[in-house]
Design a protein around this motif. Structure first.
Motif: not given
Length: 172
Positions: A3-21
């Motif tokens: 599975k992805i680690n916590k930092k990668q999960k945080a990246f994904c969640d921020n990516y999905l909620t911040n206009n895919f930046n």
């Protein structure tokens, strides 16, 4: 599969909620700015991250598909003159409380049926404006407006004054 680690999960969640930046998502997830600048392609190319992003977006896509199906079904029912159930709710403007809830079953008005049929045909790609002259005039108007905007931009660029900066000895 890992599975992805916590930092990668945080990246994904921020990516999905911040206009895919991807850059901003990486920085918000805790990556350094230098790493974020270099790693966004690496992060988005990571198979586990891609799987996580797909997993998260599939849920929404299914919900949207279901909503689209409901809307299209209602448009079809209204346009074909089938009976529909309409909810009428009367509320007290002062208190905001519901005074009366009423469900009425019946066909929509003829005007609404025509509008719904037109929407249905547009959704099917079968509704076109038969007046080719109007469509051609609209196209010519858009082209003329684009040319006018382009020529105005060019004339503005030509009229921009040149600024010369001199140092304290009067040299450019």
């Amino acid at each position: 599969m890992k599975k992805i680690n916590k930092k990668q999960k945080a990246f994904c969640d921020n990516y999905l909620t911040n206009n895919f930046n991807a850059y901003q998502a990486a920085v918000k997830a805790g990556y350094t700015k230098n790493y974020a600048n270099q790693a966004t392609k690496f992060l988005l190319g990571n198979i586990r991250i891609q799987n996580y992003l797909n997993e998260r977006t599939e849920k929404i896509e299914k919900q949207v598909d279901n909503e689209v199906d409901k809307v299209l079904t209602n448009i079809y029912l209204i346009g074909s003159g089938n009976p529909i159930i309409r909810d009428y709710k009367t509320t007290d403007n002062l208190t905001g409380e519901a005074i009366k809830n009423e469900k009425v079953e019946g066909s929509a008005s003829f005007k609404d049926q025509i509008a719904a049929a037109e929407l249905w045909l547009k959704a099917q790609g079968k509704f076109r404006n038969e007046n080719v002259g109007i469509e051609e005039a609209k196209r010519r108007k858009l082209e003329a407006e684009a040319k006018l905007a382009e020529s105005k931009l060019q004339s503005d660029e030509q009229q921009t004054p040149q600024i010369t900066i001199y140092d304290s000895w009067g040299r450019e």
